[in-house]
Motif scaffolding. Sequence first.
Motif, PDB file in Angstrom:
ATOM      1  N   VAL A  18      22.505  53.710  73.796  1.00 57.21           N
ATOM      2  CA  VAL A  18      23.922  53.583  74.177  1.00 57.21           C
ATOM      3  C   VAL A  18      24.470  55.086  74.066  1.00 57.21           C
ATOM      4  CG1 VAL A  18      26.330  52.521  73.608  1.00 57.21           C
ATOM      5  CG2 VAL A  18      24.308  51.232  73.123  1.00 57.21           C
ATOM      6  N   GLU A  19      25.003  55.301  75.057  1.00 58.88           N
ATOM      7  CA  GLU A  19      25.654  56.643  75.082  1.00 58.88           C
ATOM      8  C   GLU A  19      27.264  56.662  74.619  1.00 58.88           C
ATOM      9  OE1 GLU A  19      25.352  59.455  78.102  1.00 58.88           O
ATOM     10  OE2 GLU A  19      23.379  58.971  78.805  1.00 58.88           O
ATOM     11  N   PRO A  20      27.575  57.818  74.200  1.00 61.06           N
ATOM     12  CA  PRO A  20      29.126  57.603  73.562  1.00 61.06           C
ATOM     13  C   PRO A  20      30.305  57.647  74.627  1.00 61.06           C
ATOM     14  CG  PRO A  20      28.324  59.976  73.271  1.00 61.06           C
ATOM     15  CD  PRO A  20      27.218  59.097  73.855  1.00 61.06           C
ATOM     16  N   LEU A  21      31.207  57.070  74.214  1.00 54.97           N
ATOM     17  CA  LEU A  21      32.206  57.122  75.149  1.00 54.97           C
ATOM     18  C   LEU A  21      32.895  58.344  75.382  1.00 54.97           C
ATOM     19  CD1 LEU A  21      34.373  55.466  77.011  1.00 54.97           C
ATOM     20  CD2 LEU A  21      35.818  55.315  74.940  1.00 54.97           C
ATOM     21  N   SER A  62      31.268  48.815  62.978  1.00 57.55           N
ATOM     22  CA  SER A  62      32.443  48.172  62.888  1.00 57.55           C
ATOM     23  C   SER A  62      33.426  48.941  61.754  1.00 57.55           C
ATOM     24  CB  SER A  62      32.339  46.737  62.501  1.00 57.55           C
ATOM     25  OG  SER A  62      31.567  45.888  63.503  1.00 57.55           O
ATOM     26  N   ALA A  63      32.672  49.503  60.781  1.00 57.57           N
ATOM     27  CA  ALA A  63      33.617  50.130  59.633  1.00 57.57           C
ATOM     28  C   ALA A  63      34.024  51.504  60.130  1.00 57.57           C
ATOM     29  CB  ALA A  63      32.635  50.344  58.614  1.00 57.57           C
ATOM     30  N   GLY A  64      33.540  52.070  61.308  1.00 58.52           N
ATOM     31  CA  GLY A  64      33.933  53.232  61.771  1.00 58.52           C
ATOM     32  C   GLY A  64      33.177  54.290  62.043  1.00 58.52           C
ATOM     33  N   ALA A  65      31.829  54.198  62.090  1.00 55.87           N
ATOM     34  CA  ALA A  65      31.121  54.946  62.350  1.00 55.87           C
ATOM     35  C   ALA A  65      30.689  55.314  63.686  1.00 55.87           C
ATOM     36  CB  ALA A  65      29.354  54.524  62.011  1.00 55.87           C
ATOM     37  N   LEU A  66      30.869  56.595  64.077  1.00 54.60           N
ATOM     38  CA  LEU A  66      30.836  56.936  65.518  1.00 54.60           C
ATOM     39  C   LEU A  66      29.307  57.083  66.192  1.00 54.60           C
ATOM     40  CD1 LEU A  66      33.360  59.804  66.083  1.00 54.60           C
ATOM     41  CD2 LEU A  66      33.507  57.418  67.153  1.00 54.60           C
ATOM     42  N   GLY A  67      28.334  56.694  65.428  1.00 51.29           N
ATOM     43  CA  GLY A  67      27.019  56.565  65.866  1.00 51.29           C
ATOM     44  C   GLY A  67      26.005  56.290  64.852  1.00 51.29           C
ATOM     45  N   ALA A  68      24.862  55.953  65.517  1.00 53.15           N
ATOM     46  CA  ALA A  68      23.903  55.300  64.531  1.00 53.15           C
ATOM     47  C   ALA A  68      22.410  55.807  65.099  1.00 53.15           C
ATOM     48  CB  ALA A  68      23.814  53.843  64.505  1.00 53.15           C
ATOM     49  N   ALA A  82      28.534  48.569  70.287  1.00 55.05           N
ATOM     50  CA  ALA A  82      28.475  49.939  70.231  1.00 55.05           C
ATOM     51  C   ALA A  82      29.562  50.378  71.632  1.00 55.05           C
ATOM     52  CB  ALA A  82      27.194  50.744  70.410  1.00 55.05           C
ATOM     53  N   ARG A  83      28.975  50.017  72.733  1.00 57.87           N
ATOM     54  CA  ARG A  83      29.772  50.132  73.752  1.00 57.87           C
ATOM     55  C   ARG A  83      31.308  49.903  73.858  1.00 57.87           C
ATOM     56  NH1 ARG A  83      24.934  48.283  76.407  1.00 57.87           N
ATOM     57  NH2 ARG A  83      25.680  46.221  76.245  1.00 57.87           N
ATOM     58  N   GLU A  84      31.517  48.924  73.287  1.00 61.11           N
ATOM     59  CA  GLU A  84      33.005  48.455  73.164  1.00 61.11           C
ATOM     60  C   GLU A  84      33.901  49.501  72.099  1.00 61.11           C
ATOM     61  OE1 GLU A  84      35.616  44.967  70.716  1.00 61.11           O
ATOM     62  OE2 GLU A  84      33.393  44.519  71.276  1.00 61.11           O
ATOM     63  N   LEU A  85      33.172  49.953  70.995  1.00 63.45           N
ATOM     64  CA  LEU A  85      33.812  50.823  70.270  1.00 63.45           C
ATOM     65  C   LEU A  85      33.621  52.237  70.633  1.00 63.45           C
ATOM     66  CD1 LEU A  85      32.608  49.123  66.703  1.00 63.45           C
ATOM     67  CD2 LEU A  85      34.931  49.058  68.038  1.00 63.45           C
ATOM     68  N   GLY A  86      32.981  52.395  71.633  1.00 62.10           N
ATOM     69  CA  GLY A  86      32.670  53.921  72.002  1.00 62.10           C
ATOM     70  C   GLY A  86      31.633  54.742  71.449  1.00 62.10           C
ATOM     71  N   ALA A  87      30.648  53.893  70.554  1.00 57.26           N
ATOM     72  CA  ALA A  87      29.995  54.718  69.576  1.00 57.26           C
ATOM     73  C   ALA A  87      28.551  55.052  70.231  1.00 57.26           C
ATOM     74  CB  ALA A  87      29.649  54.113  68.197  1.00 57.26           C
ATOM     75  N   ALA A  88      27.760  55.921  69.721  1.00 58.74           N
ATOM     76  CA  ALA A  88      26.422  56.283  70.388  1.00 58.74           C
ATOM     77  C   ALA A  88      25.559  55.357  69.591  1.00 58.74           C
ATOM     78  CB  ALA A  88      26.088  57.906  70.164  1.00 58.74           C
ATOM     79  N   VAL A  89      24.440  54.948  69.992  1.00 58.09           N
ATOM     80  CA  VAL A  89      23.173  54.585  69.296  1.00 58.09           C
ATOM     81  C   VAL A  89      21.939  55.242  69.722  1.00 58.09           C
ATOM     82  CG1 VAL A  89      21.607  52.526  68.926  1.00 58.09           C
ATOM     83  CG2 VAL A  89      24.153  52.259  69.169  1.00 58.09           C
TER      84      VAL A  89
END
Length: 345
Positions: A18-21, A62-68, A82-89
Amino acid sequence: MRLNAKQIAAYTGGTFAVEPLDPRALLTGITWDSRDVCAGDLYVALPGERADGHDFVAAALSAGALGALVMQPMAEDVRALARELGAAVIDVPDTAGAVTDLAREWRSHLQGRVIALTGSTGKTTTKNLVRDVLAAAHSVVATVGNQNNELGVPKTLLSAEPETEAVVVEMGMRGTGQIAELCSFVRPDWGLVVNVGESHIELLGSRENIARAKAELLRELPEGTGLAFVNAADDFAGFVRAEARLDARRVPCVLFDGSPDAAARRVAADAADVVRPAVWAEQVELDEQGRPRFVLHAAGFGGSDAAAPHGEQASCSLNLRGLHNVGNACAAAAVGRALGMPLAA
């Protein structure tokens, strides 16, 4: 740590599940415990015997991580979150190895001095004392607790900012070559060996082999610019210095000594004309609660101690209990003095 998701993917050989927003957003911390996630963290999914970190990626996001960082395919609902939160996987070959890869690259961003230490006993206490001494005059990041293994060591580097003035890294080992491997990415500027004891003798076979393993830290110091700190009271002090080839590689050595024989050993060194910068204790006594107080001495560092016939001295008392902590305190004072701090400070 201040890296964006694209840098993290590049440094770890990862690809985006998943790419970051916002590709410019910086991730500013790292953890593999979803309960400890802070906003902006990178969460690392580590497989384990009791639990698999991949089961907690959603909780971390959900706790605020911007990436995993993951090494298993993520379920669609996790990717959707992840997409909903704008985070990267980021999918990597090995999440534990990726932590080391990140630290190896982040090390080049650090502008301050990296100081590594090891020892059979007392290394965590000594690390805490070094941290506290240096914090009186410098910005410092140090190993948390006794996180001195293959994960804790890179995490210490990643906890520092580029402008951090001193990074104090505790290194543990269970066998030959492990400290050298840690040094390959920590790249310490200075190295301190607290002592050579019998910890892990069942794995290494002898104190000589333990000393060789500890000497790996000093052997990895940069030629001409490194600085070694060795416990003069340890019966393997000379062995460690020789094994690390300090003199041949032009790596100066600072001695520290908290033993009852410290003053006599210093006099003997003067007589043999092998004087090295040193910090030692004299007039050691314990108070009614077992806390040491003593006169701290330093010589050979130049500056304010150059004009004094017997170097600098300052009264010192510890909140820690036990005579063994005198040597640990001398080690910490030696590091501070080598950084230019006055002995009294």
